[in-house]
Scaffold this active site. Structure first.
Site, PDB file in Angstrom:
ATOM      1  N   LYS A  78       0.844  -1.203   0.000  1.00  0.00           N
ATOM      2  CA  LYS A  78       0.000   0.000   0.000  1.00  0.00           C
ATOM      3  C   LYS A  78       0.874   1.247   0.000  1.00  0.00           C
ATOM      4  O   LYS A  78       1.924   1.272   0.649  1.00  0.00           O
ATOM      5  CB  LYS A  78      -0.913  -0.029   1.234  1.00  0.00           C
ATOM      6  CG  LYS A  78      -2.006   1.041   1.229  1.00  0.00           C
ATOM      7  CD  LYS A  78      -2.927   0.877   2.437  1.00  0.00           C
ATOM      8  CE  LYS A  78      -4.041   1.908   2.430  1.00  0.00           C
ATOM      9  NZ  LYS A  78      -4.961   1.742   3.579  1.00  0.00           N
ATOM     10  N   SER A 153      -9.890   1.662   2.445  1.00  0.00           N
ATOM     11  CA  SER A 153      -8.997   2.436   1.611  1.00  0.00           C
ATOM     12  C   SER A 153      -7.916   1.603   0.921  1.00  0.00           C
ATOM     13  O   SER A 153      -7.311   2.070  -0.033  1.00  0.00           O
ATOM     14  CB  SER A 153      -8.312   3.533   2.448  1.00  0.00           C
ATOM     15  OG  SER A 153      -7.476   2.946   3.434  1.00  0.00           O
ATOM     16  N   SER A 177     -10.248  -0.599   6.627  1.00  0.00           N
ATOM     17  CA  SER A 177      -9.583  -0.415   5.334  1.00  0.00           C
ATOM     18  C   SER A 177      -8.842  -1.627   4.791  1.00  0.00           C
ATOM     19  O   SER A 177      -8.396  -1.611   3.649  1.00  0.00           O
ATOM     20  CB  SER A 177      -8.613   0.770   5.395  1.00  0.00           C
ATOM     21  OG  SER A 177      -9.330   1.980   5.341  1.00  0.00           O
TER      22      SER A 177
END
Lengths: 473, 97
Positions: A78, A153, A177
């Site tokens: 990420k 997210s 997330s």
């Protein structure tokens, strides 16, 4: 090798048996990315050259008989986890050209294993959002239906693994997330116990909530990745000392907070949840209703605590030490212009909201009250775990929704997190495991089943999730 | 409970330049979100959160890092530098005293 079904566990066996090399494995993923990612946009940047170097290094380790769990395993990272010398942007204009000055502890651990980093994945800006549509660099599409979001997210990480463009990925979870995109993309996602995984080198969003965790295709893979990144870190003052939580006695009792599930869940998602519970009952678990009367306050508490922490954490982006810089006549003016140009709409919304709930005259009614209510939510969990081993609920109220469906209504987007934020507020570990699919417009969309355990109870979550996996279709 | 929200003042406090268009949006959205989160005031909870059990997480003041070890990697990230220093606009000025 079939990338649509390959697991870390299988790749480990194959690599060690020299069925294929780490270089061939990584190349297969790089080829898959080149072929597919244009239509998915899971990656913000692909590191083909360095990945090949890392893979060659992994092949040397394997040849020398020094292979470890993740040697030669191609992973996606990420875009809010620092890797020294590489761009790390949190999907924000603010950090579009920022190069990390050091490695996050999780990266140091993965490097020591000889893992391969394929690239950095798309996300909601600074990890704020539930759809990956808040990225400053365009949304990610769900591989199961490209007219839909992958969740967020950590949507890029989820889409990369689901589309066979990474074997597994790291994400971060502040209110869901990791778990919600795992649910929407048909993956296993774990938010570890608060403090279980070092956050050194993770860009902070809500510091009392954030955790790094794995997204993977199977429970075993999620576990392998978690085992390699967990552990005490002197660089993170919120890191838990090893052995801080003692494993409790497992009674195989699963609690369901029925009253909390009465409204807001799609009927077929609730039906799938109930069917999963039945499967577990048949597999030998005892199912109990648990009263957790304060869970309905979790989402409102979260949307006070999180923006408050966001507004303070993101004060660091002032264009002085790193990030975007905009010339202006005075230093004050330059802050205002940098932050206007660098932050997207949701980030600004949360900063304004957080500034309000912390402001003199309102802090008592909002921030301090939220902290007190957070305590009673935590107590709901403590009390529940006296009766049951784990608490089950859906991961999200529905399957993946359409791109653009919720972008104009922040509250509708926030409701995506209604079940997941509870674990972050309590600091307990929570895992989403695929439970089946529901149909929307002729497409089968994956739906996750969520398990929450007591602090330090990851092992039990993995064990129960294995039973969900094993008894599934 | 819908408190009046002065978005202009909040943006100023948060060092955010906000356009007229965004201001109009935020003036609608922020009160709506506050109305939603005001639910917490109905919860049966004590007025203050319990004081957490505190323990010292500071390391011992020993084994200092050699000066200069991380200077280049950190200062090179700054938008503006002079030698080994980060250069910033003047912060204090006579005119505003």
């Amino acid at each position: 090798m079939d990338l649509s079904t390959l697991t870390i566990a299988q790749a480990r066996k194959d690599l060690d048996a020299k069925k294929y090399s780490a270089l061939e494995l990584s190349q297969a993923y790089l080829d898959a990315i080149a072929k597919k990612d244009q239509g998915i946009h899971a990656y913000l940047e692909v590191w083909a050259d360095s990945a090949q170097k890392e893979a060659k290094h992994a092949d040397e380790l394997i040849k020398a008989g020094k292979s470890q769990a993740l040697t030669g395993i191609p992973l996606a990272i990420k875009d809010n986890i620092l890797i020294e010398g590489r761009t790390c942007s949190s999907a924000s204009k603010m950090l579009e050209h920022y190069k990390a000055s050091y490695d996050a502890t999780v990266i140091t651990k993965l490097k020591a294993e000889g893992a391969v980093f394929l690239g950095r994945t798309n996300m909601d800006e600074f990890a704020m959002g539930s759809s990956t549509e808040n990225s400053a660099f365009g949304p990610t599409m769900n591989p199961h239906d490209t007219t839909r979001v992958p969740g967020g997210s950590s949507g890029g990480s989820a889409a990369a693994v689901a589309a066979g463009m990474a074997l597994a990925a790291l994400g971060s979870d502040t209110g869901g997330s990791i778990r919600q995109p795992s649910s929407h993309c048909g993956l296993v996602g774990l938010k570890p116990t608060y403090g279980a995984v070092s956050r050194y080198g993770l860009m902070p969003m809500g510091s009392s909530l954030d955790q790094i965790g794995p997204l993977a295709r199977t429970v075993d893979d999620a576990r392998i990745l978690f085992e390699e990144i967990r552990g005490y870190d002197a660089q993170d003052s919120t890191s838990n000392p090893d052995g801080m939580y003692k494993a409790g006695k497992v009674r195989k009792v699963i609690g369901v907070p029925r009253a909390f599930l009465e409204k807001g869940v799609d009927p077929d998602v609730l039906a799938l949840f109930n069917a999963t519970i039945e499967r577990l009952r048949k597999a030998g678990y005892q199912i109990e209703d648990v009263a957790m009367p304060n869970l309905p306050y979790a989402l409102p508490v979260y949307y006070v605590v999180c923006p408050a922490e966001v507004s303070t954490n993101l004060a660091r982006y002032d264009g002085v030490r790193y990030g975007l810089s905009v010339p202006a006549a005075t230093v004050g003016e330059s802050y205002e212009k940098i932050r206007a140009a660098g932050f997207g709409p949701e980030t600004r919304r949360r900063i304004v909201l957080g500034t309000f709930v912390l402001s003199s005259g309102y802090a008592d009614a909002y921030y301090r009250t939220a902290r007190a209510v957070r305590d009673v939510i935590r107590a709901d969990f403590t009390n529940a775990f006296k009766e049951v081993d784990c608490v089950a609920m859906p991961t999200a109220p529905g399957p993946a929704f359409k791109l653009g469906e919720k972008t104009s209504d922040p509250l509708a987007m926030y409701l995506e997190d209604i079940f997941s934020v509870t674990a972050n507020l309590a600091g307990v570990p929570a895992l989403s495991v695929p439970a089946g699919t529901v149909a929307r417009e002729g497409k089968q969309l994956p739906v996750g089943f969520q398990l929450m355990g007591a602090h330090g109870g990851e092992d039990m979550l993995f064990a129960i999730a294995k039973d969900v996996e094993r008894t599934g279709a | 409970m819908a408190d009046k929200v002065d978005v202009v003042a909040l943006a100023k406090l948060a060092r955010l330049e906000v356009s007229g268009e965004e201001l109009a949006k935020l003036e609608k959205e922020i009160p709506a979100i506050l109305e939603f989160v005001a639910e917490i005031q109905k919860a049966n909870a004590p007025k203050e959160a319990a004081t957490p059990v505190l323990h010292n997480v500071m390391r011992a003041d020993e084994n200092p890092i050699e000066p200069g070890t991380h200077t280049e990697s950190l200062v090179s990230a700054a938008p503006s530098r002079e030698g080994d220093r980060i250069s910033v606009k003047q912060v204090i000025s006579r005119k505003h005293a």
